[in-house]
Motif scaffolding. Structure first.
Motif, PDB file in Angstrom:
ATOM      1  N   VAL A 140       0.804  -1.214   0.000  1.00  0.00           N
ATOM      2  CA  VAL A 140       0.000   0.000   0.000  1.00  0.00           C
ATOM      3  C   VAL A 140       0.843   1.274   0.000  1.00  0.00           C
ATOM      4  N   ASP A 146       0.192  -4.483   3.597  1.00  0.00           N
ATOM      5  CA  ASP A 146      -1.049  -4.673   4.339  1.00  0.00           C
ATOM      6  C   ASP A 146      -1.384  -6.167   4.292  1.00  0.00           C
ATOM      7  N   ALA A 148      -4.267  -8.412   4.841  1.00  0.00           N
ATOM      8  CA  ALA A 148      -5.725  -8.397   5.011  1.00  0.00           C
ATOM      9  C   ALA A 148      -6.198  -9.843   5.076  1.00  0.00           C
ATOM     10  N   SER A 163      -7.539  -6.224   9.336  1.00  0.00           N
ATOM     11  CA  SER A 163      -6.443  -5.830   8.470  1.00  0.00           C
ATOM     12  C   SER A 163      -5.323  -5.315   9.357  1.00  0.00           C
ATOM     13  N   LYS A 165      -1.669  -3.501   9.191  1.00  0.00           N
ATOM     14  CA  LYS A 165      -0.695  -2.805   8.362  1.00  0.00           C
ATOM     15  C   LYS A 165       0.634  -2.835   9.094  1.00  0.00           C
ATOM     16  N   SER A 167       4.213  -1.488   9.411  1.00  0.00           N
ATOM     17  CA  SER A 167       5.144  -0.410   9.100  1.00  0.00           C
ATOM     18  C   SER A 167       5.770   0.018  10.416  1.00  0.00           C
ATOM     19  N   SER A 172      -4.076  -2.066  13.967  1.00  0.00           N
ATOM     20  CA  SER A 172      -5.063  -3.059  13.577  1.00  0.00           C
ATOM     21  C   SER A 172      -6.406  -2.363  13.520  1.00  0.00           C
TER      22      SER A 172
END
Length: 176
Positions: A140, A146, A148, A163, A165, A167, A172
């Motif tokens: 993304v 991501d 999912a 989902s 992510k 980083s 969440s």
């Protein structure tokens, strides 16, 4: 004479912490506390239907009346067993992705990460944590992937989606 006062909330929290994935707290014996107020069984069921955790005195001891979690009506995690599974799956994702964080993202690393996650999901499915799952990786941003996923919860007629992510700031969120 020594007397102990134990919080029902603390005792219930201890029960939740020991629940196996897919199970609930229904009919679990609660040790160390006593009912100080006794409601009729019909009233206890009424309280439980609006999201309260209730306790019922049985011959085997004080027991949890129902496994429903006292959650908001908008919560996607209305059952203890599903909440336990979602917590374990989220931690599995973070643990599986950890070796990849801070490294370059290329086609080979994405395939390796996808395989590692898919293997972990399959393992949890074989263990009976959930009925089925769908998992996708999406890039993304330049340094963000991501993860999912959707799981079909065990013994519930609904799906749970989440989902994560990955980083510098891990978050969440529940998808609709």
């Amino acid at each position: 004479t020594t007397s102990n006062i134990t919080s029902a909330a603390a005792s219930y929290a201890g029960i939740i912490a020991s629940i196996e994935p897919g199970n609930g707290t229904t009919n679990t014996i609660v040790n160390g506390i006593y009912n100080t107020i006794e409601f009729k069984q019909a009233r206890l069921k009424d309280l439980n239907n609006v999201g309260y955790v209730a306790f019922l005195e049985k011959t085997k001891g004080l027991s949890v009346l129902s496994g429903s979690v006292a959650s908001r009506s908008t919560s996607d995690f209305q059952y203890v067993g599903t909440s336990v599974v979602m917590n374990i799956v989220a931690q599995d994702i973070l643990d599986t992705c950890d070796p990849y964080i801070g490294k370059g993202i290329d086609g080979t690393s994405k395939v390796a990460l996808h395989t590692a996650l898919h293997t972990r999901f399959q393992q949890r499915q074989r263990q009976g944590f959930f009925i089925d799952y769908l998992m996708q990786l999406r890039q993304v941003a330049p340094n963000v992937i991501d993860v999912a996923y959707t799981i079909t919860a065990k013994d519930e007629l609904r799906q749970v989606s989440n989902s994560i992510k990955l980083s510098r700031e891990i978050s969440s969120e529940v998808l609709s």
